[in-house]
Structure formats: C-alpha cells, structure tokens
Design a protein around this motif. Structure first.
Motif, mmCIF file in Angstrom:
data_model
loop_
_atom_site.group_PDB
_atom_site.id
_atom_site.type_symbol
_atom_site.label_atom_id
_atom_site.label_comp_id
_atom_site.label_asym_id
_atom_site.label_seq_id
_atom_site.Cartn_x
_atom_site.Cartn_y
_atom_site.Cartn_z
ATOM 1 N N SER A 173 -1.508 4.877 -4.448
ATOM 2 C CA SER A 173 -2.263 6.053 -3.995
ATOM 3 C C SER A 173 -3.312 6.404 -5.048
ATOM 4 C CB SER A 173 -1.315 7.231 -3.798
ATOM 5 O OG SER A 173 -2.076 8.409 -3.605
ATOM 6 N N GLU A 174 -4.469 6.775 -4.586
ATOM 7 C CA GLU A 174 -5.549 7.150 -5.505
ATOM 8 C C GLU A 174 -5.317 8.533 -6.107
ATOM 9 O OE1 GLU A 174 -5.485 6.703 -2.290
ATOM 10 O OE2 GLU A 174 -7.191 7.550 -1.222
ATOM 11 N N PHE A 231 5.133 18.415 5.400
ATOM 12 C CA PHE A 231 5.166 17.785 4.077
ATOM 13 C C PHE A 231 4.910 18.808 2.966
ATOM 14 C CE2 PHE A 231 4.523 13.914 1.349
ATOM 15 C CZ PHE A 231 5.715 13.324 1.726
ATOM 16 N N GLY A 270 -7.925 2.045 -5.304
ATOM 17 C CA GLY A 270 -8.952 2.247 -4.278
ATOM 18 C C GLY A 270 -8.459 3.006 -3.073
ATOM 19 N N TYR A 276 -1.934 2.153 12.183
ATOM 20 C CA TYR A 276 -3.172 1.377 12.003
ATOM 21 C C TYR A 276 -2.890 0.103 11.178
ATOM 22 C CZ TYR A 276 -7.694 0.211 9.872
ATOM 23 O OH TYR A 276 -8.802 -0.454 9.422
ATOM 24 N N ILE A 290 0.895 -1.177 0.000
ATOM 25 C CA ILE A 290 0.000 0.000 0.000
ATOM 26 C C ILE A 290 0.926 1.219 0.000
ATOM 27 C CG2 ILE A 290 -1.790 1.222 1.316
ATOM 28 C CD1 ILE A 290 -2.172 -1.731 2.667
ATOM 29 N N GLY A 299 5.706 8.787 8.670
ATOM 30 C CA GLY A 299 6.156 10.135 8.340
ATOM 31 C C GLY A 299 7.525 10.473 8.906
HETATM 32 P P1 NAD Z 1 -1.348 8.436 3.471
HETATM 33 O O1 NAD Z 1 -1.015 7.776 4.750
HETATM 34 O O2 NAD Z 1 -2.459 9.407 3.448
HETATM 35 O O3 NAD Z 1 -1.712 7.340 2.352
HETATM 36 C C1 NAD Z 1 -0.870 6.243 2.087
HETATM 37 C C2 NAD Z 1 -1.708 5.088 1.566
HETATM 38 O O4 NAD Z 1 -2.640 4.695 2.571
HETATM 39 C C3 NAD Z 1 -2.522 5.427 0.319
HETATM 40 O O5 NAD Z 1 -2.482 4.334 -0.549
HETATM 41 C C4 NAD Z 1 -3.930 5.668 0.866
HETATM 42 O O6 NAD Z 1 -4.934 5.300 -0.048
HETATM 43 C C5 NAD Z 1 -3.976 4.782 2.100
HETATM 44 N N1 NAD Z 1 -4.780 5.363 3.185
HETATM 45 C C6 NAD Z 1 -4.965 6.677 3.464
HETATM 46 N N2 NAD Z 1 -5.732 6.830 4.559
HETATM 47 C C7 NAD Z 1 -6.034 5.597 4.994
HETATM 48 C C8 NAD Z 1 -6.793 5.100 6.096
HETATM 49 N N3 NAD Z 1 -7.370 5.920 6.969
HETATM 50 N N4 NAD Z 1 -6.894 3.774 6.250
HETATM 51 C C9 NAD Z 1 -6.300 2.939 5.388
HETATM 52 N N5 NAD Z 1 -5.572 3.347 4.319
HETATM 53 C C10 NAD Z 1 -5.435 4.665 4.124
HETATM 54 O O7 NAD Z 1 0.005 9.112 2.928
HETATM 55 P P2 NAD Z 1 0.189 10.056 1.671
HETATM 56 O O8 NAD Z 1 -0.410 11.380 1.955
HETATM 57 O O9 NAD Z 1 -0.185 9.347 0.419
HETATM 58 O O10 NAD Z 1 1.791 10.187 1.654
HETATM 59 C C11 NAD Z 1 2.495 11.122 2.418
HETATM 60 C C12 NAD Z 1 3.012 10.502 3.697
HETATM 61 O O11 NAD Z 1 3.825 9.368 3.405
HETATM 62 C C13 NAD Z 1 3.922 11.446 4.489
HETATM 63 O O12 NAD Z 1 3.595 11.328 5.842
HETATM 64 C C14 NAD Z 1 5.319 10.909 4.214
HETATM 65 O O13 NAD Z 1 6.269 11.203 5.191
HETATM 66 C C15 NAD Z 1 5.057 9.456 4.131
HETATM 67 N N6 NAD Z 1 6.108 8.762 3.411
HETATM 68 C C16 NAD Z 1 6.980 8.013 4.149
HETATM 69 C C17 NAD Z 1 8.017 7.362 3.520
HETATM 70 C C18 NAD Z 1 8.991 6.548 4.309
HETATM 71 O O14 NAD Z 1 9.779 5.856 3.698
HETATM 72 N N7 NAD Z 1 8.978 6.588 5.623
HETATM 73 C C19 NAD Z 1 8.160 7.453 2.122
HETATM 74 C C20 NAD Z 1 7.234 8.196 1.398
HETATM 75 C C21 NAD Z 1 6.213 8.850 2.062
#
Ligand code: NAD
Length: 495
Positions: A174-175, A383, A203, A231, A145, A248
C-alpha cells in the motif's frame, strides 16, 4: 525528507522520480515521500525477477528452508523496529503492531517446513510395471498487492510461501504505509536470499495494471477492498493468471441469551474497536438475540466510553487514529447516514480531540443500537471504530442475517449451548467461524479466507491452500523399456 523507493536486486532503487506524501495519522503531518513507480521501474523489477527465477527454483527446498530459518531469526531480532514502522505510518498501537508482525512470522515458521510440505504422492504399479507420482513445481514469478491495514502481516501471508515453493515474488505494498515492506525485504537479503527473488515495487493503480497485464507474471495474490478485488480477479483471469483476491468484510458476532455476557462484551470491544476497526476481521455488527439486548448494549457502551484513544507513542492507548483524513471523513459521513436512517446513536466518536494531536485522524468508539438490515451502515463496510447492534428474536433470525449478508469473511457466536454452536459452525455461509472467540483468524498452518464477496478465487491464503496456490501439480507415469510389450496399443490401458 525521507524517500521510500523500490527494492530491486537486493538494493533500494528508483528510475522514475514521481513521489507522493506519506502521513503520520496521529499528527496529520507528512513524514516521508513514496515513489509512484512507472513503467521503466516495473521493467527493471521484471528483469531482476526473471534473472533470479531459474536458479532459485533449482535451489533445493532444504536450502530454501535454511534461508527462511535465518529470516525467522532476523524478524524476531528486528520485531521492535518492524512494529515501530507499522505504528508510525499506520497509527495502530505498538503492541498491536508487534502482534501483527508475529502473526506474519508464523507464516515464515510454517514455510520453513517446505521440504516436507512439497512432498508429492507416489503409487507403485498403477498398471503392470507402471509407477506414477505427483510433484508440485513453482509457477515462476508471483505478485502480491496488499492493503494499508496490515503492512507487515498481509504481505507475509504471501511471499514466504511463494518463495519457499521456488517462485520469485514481486510485492506492491500500500502506498499509505510502505516503509515496512522495504525493511522486510532487506532482512530477507541479510538472511541469504539471492538478489531478485524478492523485489518490492512501490506505486498505485499504474503498477497494479502493469502486473495484471504482464506476460511474465504467473499469479496474483491480492488483499484489499471488494471492488478492487473483483477487478483484480477479473483482469488476472482474463490474462490467464492464477489469482486469489481477498476483499472486504462485515463480520457479525452473535450473542445468544445464554452467552457469558462479560466475555461477549469484551469480545465486541476488542474486535470492534481494536486497531480503530481497521481490520478485515473486525466485528462491525453485534447481533443481540432475545432478551440479552438491553444489557448487552448497556455494557458495550460502558466499556467503549472508557477506551483510551491516543497515538501509538502513548503506552496506555487502546486504539489509535484511522489511516487518513479522507477515511476519517468517510466514517463520519457513515455515522451521519446512520442517524438519518433511524439508527439510535448510543456513543458518538465524532469530534474527538486529543490535546497536541488536533490534526490527527482520531475518532472515538461509536455505537449504534436498533440497526436494521435495510440501513446503509449495516449493508456497507465502514472500516472504522463503529459497531452496529442489530436486535433479533431468535437464533434462526440471527443465522439468516449472517448468511444473507453479501460479505462472508468471519463470524462468531457466543453461547454456552453446544448444539447451537454446532448448528452455527455447520450452517454459516462464512469462511472463518468462531465459537466464544471474537476474531477467528486461522493460524499459519491453517488457511485464511472468506466466502462470497470477501474472496474471489479458489484458494485461501497460507497453510496448504498457499502451497497449492503457489505450485503447479505435475503427475508422472513411468514404465521402463524391458517391461514394455512390443507393438502399439490402441485401447486405453486399464491395468
Ligand atoms: P484498497 O482496495 O483501496 O487497496 C488495496 C491495494 O490495491 C493497494 O495496494 C492499492 O494501491 C491498490 N489499489 C487501490 N485502488 C486500486 C484500483 N482502483 N486499481 C488497482 N489497484 C488499486 O484497500 P485498502 O484501503 O488499502 O485496505 C482496506 C480494505 O482491505 C478493506 O476493505 C478491508 O476489509 C480489506 N482487507 C481485507 C482482508 C481480507 O483478508 N479479506 C485483509 C485486510 C484488508
């Protein structure tokens, strides 16, 4: 309107019909629609993954490696197209997008060595006439994911290694920028990967929850924000799955008084504002140690104010827009909070207008000075293109600052003192540490992963950590009949 659907069994497919918009962040226009898959799509994907699993895990590692080798060539051939898909939906500059695809490609190159990487260990005569060896076997079906900020590279941290190890892989991208995942899957089919070994399901949380609760999926790899990572980790673990969940970050770059100032400033500019600060290894905190602070702030300001913020189609662009209108507003809100809490705003990126792109999600480089560890802009991940300068008296204070922060993804120090540098690399409570390099992202043959709130689970991504994550260890102990003394043994054998 272009519709982005799933990739199942070697072709594009959808059963359900619910779609949401995908936007061009440079213009704010809807450019396509992506499927929000439902249970029936998920069941279709699971069936395909299950059908492909047994024969793929029995395919020899050498044959798997040859397919990966073809895949490597195809990615190189299609680099421009893959990068264009990334830039169009994400907004980052084309060169940056190409760089990110290349960093993903390195994982494919690493995975081509799978016959060697899967070699086990053998011991002759662990007891009299008894031999013992260990092998690593595939888990079955793995799922990934992934976040919006690296739509090619982050999925490629996962699936090439999982598939090389003999698993089937389901990707839930990611959507917000889903097109690249489909192209990556199509190229794998073209490379000779059997249908169903790599499926992509589009999705949101609905599909994520189906993945986390599926009895057919053995492991979950996640990269995204910390609350979701937590989670994913907790739910996957509760359901008995192997899980690695990367979250993050709030990466500090420490500038010592003896640092090469211009190198440190270039490091902060590139790592702070590159990709509009939407990188998990972005530098969001510059820690100015001692008397270097005034000069450091002045130099960052001078360079930041000259950066060209423009759409990726402008070849001179240094940074593009952020991902969405909501995210832009969230970052603007953080800037307001920073001012309210008493930080000194040196460079304000709000109200950044580009002629012809008035509806794009652009923000200019933003710089705060005199940020303290009590402030929201210091504590939380923004971010976006916002750099906070924290002034400290000495190295010890800088080290405590880095170590006391709940995130532990990356950090870096700029210094010309070897002893300080060694102390820093030894004592930082951080997963990835740099010395005079701004973004210490490990290459594919090392492993990527933070500590503390930046990674939940025991394994980092790719490198040998990836091989271990995507395989189960089996140890065999064997003796042949003629060497067995007759009669049962009631004590544990000791030799
Ligand atoms: P996000 O957590 O919003 O989404 C990530 C994935 O989770 C997506 O595929 C999304 O569809 C899914 N998702 C979102 N909310 C969800 C929920 N409540 N329940 C289940 N699934 C859910 O993250 P984002 O905004 O796409 O990406 C940015 C974040 O990712 C930043 O916090 C960044 O630091 C982090 N990031 C971390 C790394 C790392 O290696 N540590 C690398 C890249 C990005």
């Amino acid at each position: 309107m272009n519709k982005i659907v799933n990739y199942v069994n070697g072709k594009k497919n959808n059963i359900s019909e619910k779609f949401i918009s995908v936007y061009n962040p440079s213009t704010g226009e809807e450019i396509s629609k992506v499927l929000l898959s439902q249970k029936e799509d998920f069941e279709d994907v699971i069936k395909s993954s299950k059908d492909s699993q047994a024969s793929w895990s029995n395919t020899t590692p050498l044959k798997r490696s040859r397919i990966l080798s073809n895949y490597k060539n195809l990615i190189e051939k299609n680099l421009e197209e893959l990068a264009t898909l990334v830039s169009t939906e994400h907004g980052k500059t084309l060169d940056d997008a190409k760089g990110s695809v290349t960093r993903g490609l390195e994982v494919v190159e690493f995975a081509c060595g799978i016959p060697h990487l899967l070699k086990g260990e053998f011991s002759q005569n662990v007891g009299s006439n008894i031999d013992s060896w260990s092998v690593r076997q595939p888990l079955g079906i793995s799922a990934g994911i992934t976040p919006f900020n690296f739509p090619a590279m982050v999925p490629m941290w996962m699936y090439p290694i999982s598939i090389a190890c003999g698993n089937s892989f389901i990707l839930k991208p990611s959507e917000k920028d889903p097109s690249c995942s489909i192209k990556l899957a199509e190229l794998f089919t073209e490379a000779g990967l059997p249908d169903g070994v790599f499926n992509v399901i589009q999705g949101d949380k609905t599909i994520v929850d189906l993945i986390l609760n599926s009895n057919d999926i053995s492991s979950v790899s996640f990269v995204g924000s910390t609350p979701v990572a937590k989670y994913i980790y907790e739910t996957s673990a509760k359901n008995g799955k192997r899980v690695q969940a990367l979250g993050g970050a709030k990466n500090h770059l420490v500038v010592m008084p003896d640092a090469n100032l211009s190198q440190a400033v270039d490091g902060i500019i590139g790592a702070g504002y590159g990709s509009a600060g939407e990188r998990c290894m972005a530098v969001s905190v510059a820690v100015a140690v001692g008397e270097i602070a005034d000069e450091l702030v002045e130099n960052i300001k001078n360079k930041a104010s000259k950066l060209k913020v423009a759409p990726w189609t402008d070849k001179d662009s240094d940074m593009g827009p952020v991902i969405s209108k909501e995210h832009k507003e969230k970052i603007e809100n953080y800037i307001s909070i920073g001012i309210q809490e008493g930080a000194k705003l040196i460079e304000d990126g709000r109200n950044y207008n580009i002629q012809g792109y008035e509806n794009g999600y652009f923000l200019g480089p933003t710089l705060f000075d005199n940020v303290t560890k009590e402030m929201t802009i210091y504590k939380e991940e923004i971010f976006g293109p916002v750099v906070s300068v924290v002034r400290v008296k000495n190295y010890e204070e800088a080290l405590s600052l880095v170590n006391d922060h709940p995130y532990g993804n990356g950090t870096s120090i700029y210094t010309s003192d070897g002893e300080v540098s060694r102390n820093f690399t030894t004592n930082t409570e951080i997963g990835m540490v740099g010395v005079n390099v701004p973004i210490p992202v490990p290459m594919a043959f090392h492993s990527f992963g933070g500590w503390k709130q930046s990674l939940f689970g025991d394994h980092a991504m790719h490198g040998m950590e990836g091989i271990h994550f995507y395989t189960k260890l089996k140890t065999v102990t064997s003796r042949w009949p003629k060497s067995i003394k007759s009669g049962p043994e009631f004590v544990l054998p000791t030799n």
